[in-house]
Design an enzyme around this catalytic site. Structure first.
Site, short mmCIF file in Angstrom:
data_model
loop_
_atom_site.label_atom_id
_atom_site.label_comp_id
_atom_site.label_asym_id
_atom_site.label_seq_id
_atom_site.Cartn_x
_atom_site.Cartn_y
_atom_site.Cartn_z
N GLY A 12 0.78 -1.24 0.00
CA GLY A 12 0.00 0.00 0.00
C GLY A 12 0.81 1.28 0.00
O GLY A 12 0.29 2.34 0.37
N ASN A 14 1.73 3.07 -2.54
CA ASN A 14 1.12 4.04 -3.46
C ASN A 14 -0.14 4.66 -2.87
O ASN A 14 -0.37 5.86 -3.01
CB ASN A 14 0.82 3.38 -4.82
CG ASN A 14 2.02 3.42 -5.74
OD1 ASN A 14 2.36 4.47 -6.26
ND2 ASN A 14 2.68 2.29 -5.91
N ARG A 67 -14.98 -15.71 -10.65
CA ARG A 67 -14.52 -14.33 -10.81
C ARG A 67 -15.69 -13.35 -10.83
O ARG A 67 -15.64 -12.28 -10.24
CB ARG A 67 -13.73 -14.21 -12.12
CG ARG A 67 -13.07 -12.87 -12.31
CD ARG A 67 -12.25 -12.84 -13.58
NE ARG A 67 -11.15 -13.78 -13.51
CZ ARG A 67 -9.91 -13.46 -13.10
NH1 ARG A 67 -9.64 -12.25 -12.73
NH2 ARG A 67 -8.96 -14.36 -13.07
N MET A 92 -3.67 -7.16 -7.33
CA MET A 92 -3.10 -8.27 -8.08
C MET A 92 -4.15 -9.22 -8.65
O MET A 92 -3.97 -10.44 -8.65
CB MET A 92 -2.13 -9.07 -7.16
CG MET A 92 -1.07 -8.22 -6.51
SD MET A 92 -0.06 -7.32 -7.70
CE MET A 92 1.07 -8.61 -8.16
N LEU A 95 -9.14 -7.93 -13.96
CA LEU A 95 -10.56 -7.57 -13.88
C LEU A 95 -11.25 -7.92 -15.18
O LEU A 95 -10.73 -7.67 -16.27
CB LEU A 95 -10.69 -6.08 -13.58
CG LEU A 95 -10.18 -5.69 -12.18
CD1 LEU A 95 -9.96 -4.19 -12.07
CD2 LEU A 95 -11.14 -6.18 -11.10
N HIS A 111 1.79 0.91 -13.45
CA HIS A 111 2.55 -0.28 -13.86
C HIS A 111 4.05 0.05 -13.80
O HIS A 111 4.46 1.08 -14.35
CB HIS A 111 2.13 -0.66 -15.28
CG HIS A 111 2.83 -1.86 -15.81
ND1 HIS A 111 2.56 -3.14 -15.38
CD2 HIS A 111 3.80 -1.98 -16.75
CE1 HIS A 111 3.33 -4.00 -16.03
NE2 HIS A 111 4.09 -3.32 -16.87
N LEU A 146 -4.42 -7.47 -20.09
CA LEU A 146 -3.42 -7.35 -19.03
C LEU A 146 -2.47 -6.21 -19.40
O LEU A 146 -1.65 -6.35 -20.31
CB LEU A 146 -2.64 -8.67 -18.88
CG LEU A 146 -1.54 -8.66 -17.82
CD1 LEU A 146 -2.10 -8.43 -16.43
CD2 LEU A 146 -0.74 -9.97 -17.86
N ASP A 147 -2.63 -5.07 -18.72
CA ASP A 147 -1.77 -3.89 -18.95
C ASP A 147 -1.82 -3.42 -20.40
O ASP A 147 -0.79 -3.07 -20.99
CB ASP A 147 -0.32 -4.20 -18.52
CG ASP A 147 -0.25 -4.63 -17.06
OD1 ASP A 147 -1.00 -4.07 -16.25
OD2 ASP A 147 0.56 -5.51 -16.74
N GLU A 176 6.95 6.57 -8.72
CA GLU A 176 5.53 6.23 -8.64
C GLU A 176 4.78 7.14 -7.67
O GLU A 176 3.67 7.59 -7.94
CB GLU A 176 5.35 4.77 -8.18
CG GLU A 176 5.78 3.73 -9.20
CD GLU A 176 5.39 2.32 -8.78
OE1 GLU A 176 4.31 2.15 -8.17
OE2 GLU A 176 6.16 1.38 -9.06
C1 GRF Z 1 3.92 -0.97 -7.45
O1 GRF Z 1 5.23 -1.16 -7.91
C2 GRF Z 1 2.98 -0.77 -8.61
O2 GRF Z 1 3.58 -0.17 -9.72
C3 GRF Z 1 2.58 -2.19 -8.96
O3 GRF Z 1 2.49 -2.86 -7.72
C4 GRF Z 1 3.35 -2.22 -6.77
C5 GRF Z 1 2.49 -1.89 -5.59
O4 GRF Z 1 3.24 -1.39 -4.51
N1 GRF Z 1 1.35 -2.22 -9.72
P1 GRF Z 1 2.49 -0.75 -3.26
O5 GRF Z 1 1.54 -1.82 -2.70
O6 GRF Z 1 1.76 0.46 -3.73
O7 GRF Z 1 3.58 -0.42 -2.27
#
Ligand code: GRF
Length: 196
Positions: A12, A14, A67, A92, A95, A111, A146-147, A176
């Site tokens: 978490g 981010n 799902r 993770m 969707l 990403h 996927l992305d 990020e």
């Molecule tokens: C980050 O590197 C993000 O880019 C990827 O998953 C990671 C999540 O990290 N999608 P956090 O849980 O936000 O620390």
């Protein structure tokens, strides 16, 4: 004030950075607030950070169910918070069209690579193992792939002199934590324009 629903599965960092940016003089100050944090993993560290900050949290486990059922429960948990934007932050789970169409063009992801060069897991390991001197962080809208969704923005990560995967991750996450909030602000301002 726009309302964010943050989805995560782990640490978490981010989500915590976005939360910081909603505070006075942050990038999202007066623009957005985190209305709810939801996780598919009950032990996700991000849930604790959110709860300690007084943000409502929801746990929707994905195991042992189809799902579509998982996603219906997720939608039922999020909709009462009337989110303007669904923010994936280390979430993770892929969707399906069920979820993606419910929040069409309102789901954003970060990403840890250029999505045109590397999709899926371990973006920082991918860059480290190739000895790249520069990699990218991508913020994109989420579609059924996927992305694969439309790119909102990419930001370079300077990897010159990186000796370890931990150092690559450290530099990447530092990018990020600033860039995601800037891109969220950009998206919300565009939403505002298209509605007005
Ligand atoms: C980050 O590197 C993000 O880019 C990827 O998953 C990671 C999540 O990290 N999608 P956090 O849980 O936000 O620390």
């Amino acid at each position: 004030m726009k309302r964010l629903a943050v989805l995560l599965s782990g640490r978490g960092s981010n989500m915590e950075a976005i939360l910081g940016h909603t505070r006075p003089s942050g990038t999202l100050d007066g623009i957005a607030q985190i209305a709810v944090v939801a996780a598919n993993q009950p032990e996700a560290g991000g849930l604790t950070i959110a709860a300690e900050a007084g943000i409502p949290t929801r746990v929707i486990p994905h195991r042992k169910q189809p799902r579509r059922q998982f996603e219906r429960r997720l939608i039922a948990a999020l909709d009462p918070f009337s989110p303007d934007l669904i923010v994936l932050a280390g979430f993770m789970r892929r969707l399906s069209p069920l979820f993606v169409s419910h929040y069409k063009n309102r789901i954003v992801n970060i990403h840890p690579a250029d999505t045109r060069l590397h999709q899926g897991l371990d973006g920082y390991r991918w860059a480290f193992e190739r000895g790249l001197q520069e990699s990218f962080v991508t913020v994109h809208l989420v579609d059924e792939g996927l992305d694969t969704g439309p790119i909102i923005g990419r930001h370079p990560i300077d990897l010159t002199g990186c000796q370890s995967l931990a150092e690559v991750e450290r530099r990447g996450l530092a990018v990020e934590h600033q860039f995601y909030s800037a891109m969220i602000r950009h998206l919300l301002e565009k939403q505002e324009l298209s509605e007005g």
